[in-house]
Design an enzyme around this catalytic site. Structure first.
Site, PDB file in Angstrom:
ATOM      1  N   PHE A 108       7.354  -0.473  -2.628  1.00 32.91           N
ATOM      2  CA  PHE A 108       6.078  -0.226  -3.617  1.00 32.91           C
ATOM      3  C   PHE A 108       5.032   1.021  -3.237  1.00 32.91           C
ATOM      4  O   PHE A 108       5.019   1.005  -1.821  1.00 32.91           O
ATOM      5  CB  PHE A 108       5.179  -1.584  -3.315  1.00 32.91           C
ATOM      6  CG  PHE A 108       4.013  -1.394  -4.221  1.00 32.91           C
ATOM      7  CD1 PHE A 108       4.207  -2.137  -5.666  1.00 32.91           C
ATOM      8  CD2 PHE A 108       2.784  -0.833  -3.924  1.00 32.91           C
ATOM      9  CE1 PHE A 108       2.827  -2.079  -6.438  1.00 32.91           C
ATOM     10  CE2 PHE A 108       1.668  -0.832  -4.938  1.00 32.91           C
ATOM     11  CZ  PHE A 108       1.813  -1.265  -6.182  1.00 32.91           C
ATOM     12  N   ASP A 119       5.125   6.268   3.713  1.00 30.55           N
ATOM     13  CA  ASP A 119       4.022   5.777   3.109  1.00 30.55           C
ATOM     14  C   ASP A 119       3.539   4.561   3.971  1.00 30.55           C
ATOM     15  O   ASP A 119       4.078   3.470   4.047  1.00 30.55           O
ATOM     16  CB  ASP A 119       4.464   4.869   1.615  1.00 30.55           C
ATOM     17  CG  ASP A 119       3.281   4.409   1.027  1.00 30.55           C
ATOM     18  OD1 ASP A 119       2.420   3.875   1.698  1.00 30.55           O
ATOM     19  OD2 ASP A 119       3.654   3.939  -0.341  1.00 30.55           O
ATOM     20  N   THR A 122     -11.450  17.205  -9.157  1.00 27.70           N
ATOM     21  CA  THR A 122     -12.799  17.226  -8.979  1.00 27.70           C
ATOM     22  C   THR A 122     -13.230  17.046  -7.430  1.00 27.70           C
ATOM     23  O   THR A 122     -13.834  17.681  -6.813  1.00 27.70           O
ATOM     24  CB  THR A 122     -13.584  16.690 -10.047  1.00 27.70           C
ATOM     25  OG1 THR A 122     -13.173  17.221 -11.360  1.00 27.70           O
ATOM     26  CG2 THR A 122     -15.006  16.821  -9.816  1.00 27.70           C
TER      27      THR A 122
END
Lengths: 509, 509
Positions: free
Chosen positions: A230, A336, A392
């Site tokens: 996952f 991860d 951003t």
């Protein structure tokens, strides 16, 4: 603390001693069980903080929660709702709901609360000028970083950077942390294939990129992930996620390869030779996919412990092998650590258990960090031009400041070592339970991995529901795993309550 | 306010009257120009808040910033850095740097600051118990929503929901807001094709989804976007982004179609007939792609004004046509209001300018909302099972509370109407400048769109650099556009300063 006052007022049916319980308290079973304490006691970490045990006053959801869920469901999907929560009444390891139920929480917002609810030190950090500044003056970090951003990083996110990795790209959550790491991997690989950072893009590359085609878009490359992995649920991360069909159905995905994650036998040490063989086979498959898959992988992404996929472990030898095989073929290794990071395995980063000589190329983080991003060390993982890895906000300074406060507190209270110790204590108790009820606590796993412990139960969903009625909030993972994800402030006394409840669950049916 | 004290102490070289300036103040040009005021004056919105004008003390970056950038660059890529910022000294429309430079900011963190730096009302909101609770007790909103989440949504995010849309899926930033909207679109379309929400997935679908293949993964479908569009930079959103090669190079992309965004002539009203023809052609292309593209689009995504792509406008008639053609073919319309939303166009949502009878299917938001997500109305856009649209955090309650405080303040101060009025004032002044210097202010656009105004300049990058030396921070977009993105508290007096500086830029070379 209002939760303490509420508990003080409630009728005490069962009293847990604040001292360590060495064996489960015998408690008469009742249809509607309540735990409560007569007075708050000193917690080991913070004074006058937590209740001594759970309180279950109503079914969950109770009448107040039920009414609120109906209202919420009108505007917000509540079908995955687990427990409507009263955060103002939740403290430490205890999560409260609007009906006055207070549960020991070993799920902790899907493994993402490090220091307990309403932690007084984080509360203080939230009141600082720096935090308020970060909250109300949200910068576009790539364009207009705060003058103190370097210091915030150095004293926070980078203070705990994995060995060998000294830079960070900040992000918002685990999914985009992984996706931006993947982007860095694609850019790195193409730059190498192109002949280095100074080779300009061709007209053909620029034109084809604009219409989503190769060679400008790297549709000829891939990210290799593992079955039952996952890594998130956006389009790129979901293409590497292999947990359950319900996570992936109907969403377009890249034609990327998956390797078999070693399906080991537990306990690991009792099956060492057999497991080593399984891991060798798995590594061979990885190497075969790297060398033969029609879209060559530029990176392999792996969780130190597959979490959402069912708490699947592999040994340090496997991960060292993975580092070797990726290095050998010039493929990046992305670890991860979204769920495994920040202390819960008894090391700050779970991959520290591997004793790597050659660090991973990138390590992603989120959840308990309360902010997200990826660490890297190789300067060539910075894309060769500005604005290639950009957005951003590029993270959130308020959340980065919170992580810094978390790190300081983890260090002050020595919580990683604490978690290693409590994990051993908990694991031993679980071993005894598994000996006593072998059909109910199967494949116990996570030995030596702090409190990052799981087991399988054949009636898992019922098991989790029952746990709530006995005062503990627990999560599941994979098909049948009960995953324990306590906070870093989980102590032996909480382990005792948990063990008691686990036993009562399996003796109640 | 420390910025005011700093300004008070600085030597006044130029004084701007706090009263409205009806024409540019004649200011002698100097190599190193400084603006300063002798004393702070009452701002229209908050007392004792802003300086009366910019102060430029050093080149930008100045010596202090330069040293800090070198330090920051060791751990964080600074090649896209525009201006190292001292947020503690920034106030209202003015952004400060570590060298004491204070610029009028009409870029506003890439259009994402609504109410000014260090807004006193937001500061108060940041100190509330609710905010601190949201900050330190971060929930997994899909599993453990706060009991007050419905109320936070109703009094905040949903209070300003676009007409016809009464539900929300919350997210972290613009990219994942768009990607989760796309996911909803794919699930909706497949559900319809399958025969409704009660039709179960087939074995083949479940198995193929797990290996990223059709039919389980919707690789047979697509999202249609427009040339020069910008919708984010994660793998799915980047596949719909068509702004610049540098945004897309080396990143794998889905084989999704792009239509031509109408390339209109400005001013729009002077070329009405010609533009209408261009828009008809563009709509025909959209319809052709919907009906013939080899991977049929399940949704069209469009910005009300293409922002990153160069401030490209289309007329309400085009968007009404887009709604008609998508509805006709059963394709969803997703309006990306990430940059256009929250007041800057003189309506709360830019698509309110279109007078749609039939609302968009989804509207995404971020930036000035300081939080993100997508609105929808059709209940069938909720996937048919739980955990299909899900992730750990699913947004951030602290940021949702901040948006609520922003909404309250926008309403209290009537800032949307204010922005419409100031926008008209600014546009008229720009028209006069464009008449005077037609080669420098080309294709002026954004009439009637609040302060969401842009023009092209043949030396755009130099223009922006020069603006800083004259005390104004401005952003660019597309190839040659100067995009104005003032905050909602931008007033006529700020417009006067801006106009003065714009004229001085073009007369200085």
């Amino acid at each position: 603390m209002s939760a303490c006052r509420a508990l003080r007022a409630s009728k005490a049916l069962v009293r847990y001693s604040a001292a360590r319980l060495t064996r489960p308290v015998a408690v008469p079973l009742e249809a509607r069980r309540r735990f409560a304490v007569s007075a708050p006691t000193m917690s080991s970490f913070y004074p006058d903080w937590e209740p001594d045990g759970p309180t279950v006053k109503t079914e969950i959801p109770g009448p107040q929660a039920k009414a609120a869920i109906v209202e919420l469901n009108e505007v917000f999907d509540t079908r995955s709702l687990n427990m409507l929560t009263d955060y103002s009444k939740s403290t430490g390891n205890y999560i409260a709901d609007p009906d006055g139920n207070v549960l020991l929480d070993v799920y902790a917002q899907i493994a993402s609360i490090p220091l307990g609810y309403n932690n007084p030190v984080l509360r203080k950090a939230a009141r600082t000028d720096a935090m308020i500044n970060g909250l109300i003056n949200r910068p576009a970090l790539g364009n207009f970083p705060p003058a103190e951003w370097a210091e915030i990083l150095r004293t926070g996110i980078l203070k705990v950077a994995p060995s060998g990795l000294n830079q960070v790209f900040t992000a918002m959550a685990g999914s985009d942390a992984n996706e931006t790491a993947y982007k860095a991997a694609f850019m790195y690989r193409r730059q190498r294939d192109r002949g280095g950072p100074n080779v300009e893009f061709t007209e053909e590359e620029m034109n084809s990129a604009m219409v989503n085609q190769s060679p400008g878009a790297s549709n000829q490359l891939s990210i290799l992930s593992f079955k039952t992995a996952f890594h998130g649920r956006l389009f790129g991360s979901l293409s590497t996620t292999r947990s359950k069909p319900i996570h992936k159905l109907d969403i377009p995905a890249f034609d990327w390869p998956q390797a078999t994650f070693p399906q080991l036998k537990y306990p690991l040490d009792a099956h060492a030779a057999e497991n080593a063989e399984i891991e060798r086979t798995a590594l061979d498959e990885v190497e075969r996919l790297i060398t033969t898959y029609h879209l060559p992988p530029c990176a392999v992404v792996v969780e130190p412990i597959q979490s959402e996929g069912g708490d699947n472990h592999a040994t340090p030898a496997f991960f060292r092998g993975l580092r070797e095989v990726t290095r050998k073929h010039g493929v990046l290794l992305i670890v991860d650590e979204v769920q495994t990071g920040v202390g819960a395995t008894g090391r700050f980063w779970a991959h520290e258990h591997w004793d790597l000589h050659d660090p991973p190329d990138m390590v992603t983080f989120s959840k308990k960090a309360q902010t997200a991003g990826y660490y890297f060390g190789n300067p060539e993982l910075r894309p060769n031009k500005p604005y290639r890895q950009f957005n951003t906000w590029m993270g959130d300074p308020a959340r980065a400041l919170l992580f810094r406060a978390i790190i300081d507190e983890v260090e002050r209270l020595d919580l990683v070592r604490h978690t290693a110790r409590v994990g051993e204590y908990l694991y031993e108790k679980l071993e005894r339970l598994a000996d006593k009820y072998p059909g109910e606590f199967r494949n116990l796993r996570g030995k030596g991995m702090g409190t990052f412990i799981a087991f399988d139960n054949p009636r898992r969903d019922e098991f989790l529901a029952k746990a709530k009625t006995f005062g503990v909030n627990i999560g599941g993972s994979g098909q049948s795993a009960v995953r324990l994800r306590p906070m870093l402030i989980f102590e032996e006394k909480h382990a005792d309550i948990l063990i008691d409840v686990l036993e009562r669950i399996v003796t109640s049916w």
